[in-house]
Design a protein around this motif. Sequence first.
Motif, mmCIF file in Angstrom:
data_model
loop_
_atom_site.group_PDB
_atom_site.id
_atom_site.type_symbol
_atom_site.label_atom_id
_atom_site.label_comp_id
_atom_site.label_asym_id
_atom_site.label_seq_id
_atom_site.Cartn_x
_atom_site.Cartn_y
_atom_site.Cartn_z
ATOM 1 N N PRO A 35 -1.008 -16.074 -0.540
ATOM 2 C CA PRO A 35 -1.170 -16.163 -1.958
ATOM 3 C C PRO A 35 -2.589 -16.750 -2.285
ATOM 4 C CG PRO A 35 0.015 -18.119 -1.492
ATOM 5 C CD PRO A 35 -0.207 -17.415 -0.326
ATOM 6 N N VAL A 36 -3.133 -16.410 -3.476
ATOM 7 C CA VAL A 36 -4.352 -17.130 -4.199
ATOM 8 C C VAL A 36 -4.005 -17.487 -5.495
ATOM 9 C CG1 VAL A 36 -6.558 -16.851 -4.617
ATOM 10 C CG2 VAL A 36 -6.163 -15.704 -2.742
ATOM 11 N N VAL A 37 -3.933 -18.907 -5.684
ATOM 12 C CA VAL A 37 -3.591 -19.424 -6.993
ATOM 13 C C VAL A 37 -4.761 -20.001 -7.790
ATOM 14 C CG1 VAL A 37 -2.110 -21.027 -8.206
ATOM 15 C CG2 VAL A 37 -1.557 -20.023 -6.211
ATOM 16 N N GLN A 38 -5.267 -19.070 -8.805
ATOM 17 C CA GLN A 38 -6.323 -19.658 -9.666
ATOM 18 C C GLN A 38 -6.051 -20.971 -10.352
ATOM 19 O OE1 GLN A 38 -8.294 -16.655 -11.766
ATOM 20 N NE2 GLN A 38 -8.677 -15.467 -10.076
ATOM 21 N N TRP A 39 -6.091 -22.037 -9.721
ATOM 22 C CA TRP A 39 -5.681 -23.320 -10.319
ATOM 23 C C TRP A 39 -6.898 -24.036 -11.130
ATOM 24 C CZ3 TRP A 39 -0.697 -24.855 -10.628
ATOM 25 C CH2 TRP A 39 -0.552 -26.163 -10.825
ATOM 26 N N PRO A 40 -6.893 -24.381 -12.323
ATOM 27 C CA PRO A 40 -8.051 -24.906 -12.769
ATOM 28 C C PRO A 40 -8.494 -26.123 -12.353
ATOM 29 C CG PRO A 40 -6.712 -23.983 -14.596
ATOM 30 C CD PRO A 40 -5.809 -24.000 -13.221
ATOM 31 N N SER A 41 -9.804 -26.631 -11.904
ATOM 32 C CA SER A 41 -10.234 -27.317 -11.366
ATOM 33 C C SER A 41 -10.169 -28.874 -12.035
ATOM 34 C CB SER A 41 -11.637 -27.530 -10.905
ATOM 35 O OG SER A 41 -12.395 -27.005 -11.831
ATOM 36 N N GLY A 94 1.661 -19.951 -21.656
ATOM 37 C CA GLY A 94 0.460 -19.037 -21.817
ATOM 38 C C GLY A 94 1.070 -18.028 -20.918
ATOM 39 N N THR A 95 -0.039 -17.047 -20.529
ATOM 40 C CA THR A 95 0.387 -15.808 -19.603
ATOM 41 C C THR A 95 0.209 -16.007 -18.073
ATOM 42 O OG1 THR A 95 -0.892 -14.650 -21.554
ATOM 43 C CG2 THR A 95 -0.538 -13.495 -19.277
ATOM 44 N N VAL A 96 1.456 -15.974 -17.558
ATOM 45 C CA VAL A 96 1.604 -16.010 -16.060
ATOM 46 C C VAL A 96 1.453 -14.880 -15.451
ATOM 47 C CG1 VAL A 96 2.921 -17.070 -14.178
ATOM 48 C CG2 VAL A 96 2.705 -18.340 -16.259
ATOM 49 N N ASN A 97 0.470 -14.332 -14.548
ATOM 50 C CA ASN A 97 0.312 -13.089 -14.003
ATOM 51 C C ASN A 97 0.495 -13.158 -12.618
ATOM 52 O OD1 ASN A 97 -0.254 -10.547 -13.549
ATOM 53 N ND2 ASN A 97 -2.568 -10.632 -13.893
ATOM 54 N N LEU A 98 1.624 -12.432 -11.899
ATOM 55 C CA LEU A 98 1.831 -12.472 -10.735
ATOM 56 C C LEU A 98 1.517 -11.203 -9.930
ATOM 57 C CD1 LEU A 98 5.345 -14.183 -10.627
ATOM 58 C CD2 LEU A 98 2.991 -15.267 -10.321
ATOM 59 N N TYR A 130 -7.795 -11.370 -17.673
ATOM 60 C CA TYR A 130 -8.694 -12.329 -18.254
ATOM 61 C C TYR A 130 -8.093 -13.518 -18.947
ATOM 62 C CZ TYR A 130 -12.170 -14.119 -21.800
ATOM 63 O OH TYR A 130 -12.929 -14.836 -22.302
ATOM 64 N N VAL A 131 -6.953 -13.269 -19.695
ATOM 65 C CA VAL A 131 -6.253 -14.336 -20.543
ATOM 66 C C VAL A 131 -5.640 -15.286 -19.341
ATOM 67 C CG1 VAL A 131 -4.069 -13.214 -21.102
ATOM 68 C CG2 VAL A 131 -5.169 -14.954 -22.736
ATOM 69 N N ALA A 132 -4.923 -14.652 -18.493
ATOM 70 C CA ALA A 132 -4.108 -15.558 -17.563
ATOM 71 C C ALA A 132 -5.337 -16.378 -16.628
ATOM 72 C CB ALA A 132 -3.525 -14.585 -16.436
ATOM 73 N N SER A 133 -6.404 -15.896 -16.599
ATOM 74 C CA SER A 133 -7.625 -16.703 -15.864
ATOM 75 C C SER A 133 -8.125 -17.968 -16.754
ATOM 76 C CB SER A 133 -8.625 -16.026 -15.514
ATOM 77 O OG SER A 133 -7.924 -14.814 -14.413
ATOM 78 N N LEU A 134 -8.035 -18.120 -17.998
ATOM 79 C CA LEU A 134 -8.478 -18.954 -18.783
ATOM 80 C C LEU A 134 -7.700 -20.366 -18.450
ATOM 81 C CD1 LEU A 134 -8.994 -17.071 -22.128
ATOM 82 C CD2 LEU A 134 -10.891 -17.642 -20.506
ATOM 83 N N PRO A 135 -8.393 -21.526 -18.310
ATOM 84 C CA PRO A 135 -7.770 -22.709 -18.261
ATOM 85 C C PRO A 135 -7.183 -22.962 -19.486
ATOM 86 C CG PRO A 135 -10.199 -22.698 -17.308
ATOM 87 C CD PRO A 135 -9.863 -21.477 -18.108
ATOM 88 N N GLY A 136 -5.798 -23.395 -19.430
ATOM 89 C CA GLY A 136 -5.044 -23.813 -20.616
ATOM 90 C C GLY A 136 -4.362 -22.735 -21.386
ATOM 91 N N GLN A 137 -4.884 -21.241 -20.790
ATOM 92 C CA GLN A 137 -4.054 -20.393 -21.438
ATOM 93 C C GLN A 137 -3.391 -19.331 -20.506
ATOM 94 O OE1 GLN A 137 -4.846 -18.940 -24.812
ATOM 95 N NE2 GLN A 137 -5.140 -21.413 -24.776
ATOM 96 N N GLY A 138 -3.091 -19.995 -19.263
ATOM 97 C CA GLY A 138 -2.142 -19.299 -18.359
ATOM 98 C C GLY A 138 -2.591 -19.455 -17.107
ATOM 99 N N LEU A 139 -2.077 -18.535 -16.003
ATOM 100 C CA LEU A 139 -2.085 -18.847 -14.722
ATOM 101 C C LEU A 139 -2.137 -17.435 -13.866
ATOM 102 C CD1 LEU A 139 -2.597 -21.025 -12.127
ATOM 103 C CD2 LEU A 139 0.110 -20.749 -11.869
ATOM 104 N N PHE A 140 -3.218 -17.398 -12.805
ATOM 105 C CA PHE A 140 -3.171 -16.073 -12.215
ATOM 106 C C PHE A 140 -2.926 -16.165 -10.832
ATOM 107 C CE2 PHE A 140 -6.041 -12.400 -10.674
ATOM 108 C CZ PHE A 140 -4.995 -11.446 -10.809
ATOM 109 N N ILE A 141 -1.812 -15.790 -10.192
ATOM 110 C CA ILE A 141 -1.556 -15.693 -8.845
ATOM 111 C C ILE A 141 -1.637 -14.425 -8.147
ATOM 112 C CG2 ILE A 141 -0.144 -16.881 -7.049
ATOM 113 C CD1 ILE A 141 1.124 -18.678 -9.304
#
Length: 583
Positions: free
Chosen positions: A350-356, A416-420, A332-343
């Motif tokens: 790969p699927v990179v949840q890049w904030p639009s 932030g939180t980077v989740n691979l 959840y926290v890795a998916s928040l824009p400005g709080q991390g990145l979820f790959i």
Amino acid sequence: MRSRGIALVITLAVLLMVGLLVFGAFFTTQIERWVSRNDVTATQAQYVADAGLNKYKTALFQYFRWLQEPGNDSTAAPTRTACFNRLGAGLDLNRTGSPISWNNGRITYPSEVLTDADGNVLGSYTVTIYKDPDDSNLYTLEAVGTSSGARSTVRATFRIELTGALQQAVFTGQGQSNKFINGGATIRGGIYVVGSDPNATVIDSNGNFSMLNRYDLSAYTSNVANRVHPNNRSATNLCANLRVQYGKVSVGGSTQIGEETNRVVGVWVGRGASDVNNGGSFNCQQTKGICTDVGPAAFDLSNPPVFPTFDGPGVCQIPGNGNPTWRQCIRYVASLPGQGLFISRTGSSPVVQWPSAALPSAIPGSCYNAVAAAAASSDKKLVLDSAPVDCSYTMPDGSRGGFKYTPNPAKLEVYGTVNLKGFSLRLARDTDYQARTALLGATPLVERQNASLVVEKLNSSDTLGGNLDLDGSLLPDAAGGNAYFPNHVLAVIAEGDTYQRGQYVMAPVYSGGTFRIVKDNVLLGSVISNMFCTTGAGNQASCNAGQKSEVVYINTAENVPAALRPIQYRGPATFKLLSYERR
């Protein structure tokens, strides 16, 4: 006539004697009443003092527990974290938002009147709380009660502390592999073993294994000591203790638990001293033996902490999810824009949840190419080595997420939180890190000096993802401003196994499988692993006894990265009465 005179004298004498007897009886009665009244008032004064002591003892523990609740975390990073306890920053027992600061190690509260159920005044009391200057987990409460002129003082000393995974140098789950932390292994700080079999030996040390209550970083290279805040470069008291819930401990040879001049707090193992094999002796010597203030005794926690797993409970707030797992908290926290990145890995892509709303709006090519190559590889391993990788972004408000790796010299920036998910990660060379996370909702932008790097398995049967190889040293970036550990922290979290081949790693480390550390290497921070293992040099999958490696516990205190916060306070708080006296 003479006989009448004698009779009169005798009568007067008798009356005098009777009078003296009556007066004596009256006086004795009065004295007994005075003594009785004094006893009553003295006893009442003691009860009044006890009432004050019990009130503030309860309020102190309730406040301590309140501090651990979600939303009550502090953003302040203390400069000294040995034996850290948030009570040491001041007391706000009534939750007014204005803590009372310690004055020369004490806080005295105004006198309070005590009444009975009918409102009758029984007396008054004044309470003073003292903080131990060397141990922020030790507190003494003194209550002075008065009643009808009588006065009584009661004092009690308590140990108030957390027992969770982040409070130890080494916290292990199964623990069986702990039989290999012998030989030259040195653990500076506490050890906690959950264990599973009460008859299994979880620590079997026959060489120079030691568990100590101190450290001095001047014994290491200046490149390591200079990365730590000056107030944390040495510690003479780590509040270290050894706890084994299920299992036995065997110590022999030159094994050293504590020292004559610096004992550990306690040794609590299984069913008690019978589960500690020390050749029939618990002698404390300066270079070997068991030197402890308490024990060896039976395991002492009625509600002990469990080994944290990704699918175990997590303490975080997710909209629509009142009972999240730790895995869900991380995602959840890795998916928040400005709080991390979820790959995440889906098949070989790969699927990179890049904030639009991120600028640039497109995923940088070096990022996508690196994770795509890892997803298509046979080992699913993202390798940070000689090529730059930029998976970072910046939101319009200035908050950042993701990570950026640059080689020559190697630097890793984590925001932030980077989740691979579904990947493993290898840091191939000595790397300096910078860690920053924007404080959610803060205006203007405020960044905390911490971040989290997480590798997660694709699913429960995944054997390729979720592993972490630290092939080089991993230290805070000394050139990155005031990047002192533990005021500057990168947490490294692997759902699978972690292998430390690098000489120095400075971070809190979690490994849901086995944490392996190669001989002559040092971890500064803490280790949470299902199994802890020392091994020889090279790419060895086995554990080898007798390896010289070291763990130095440096508590991150309030500067806990977001991915670790859901398990930060999972261990129970203990409130132990150490002494009680009445004056």
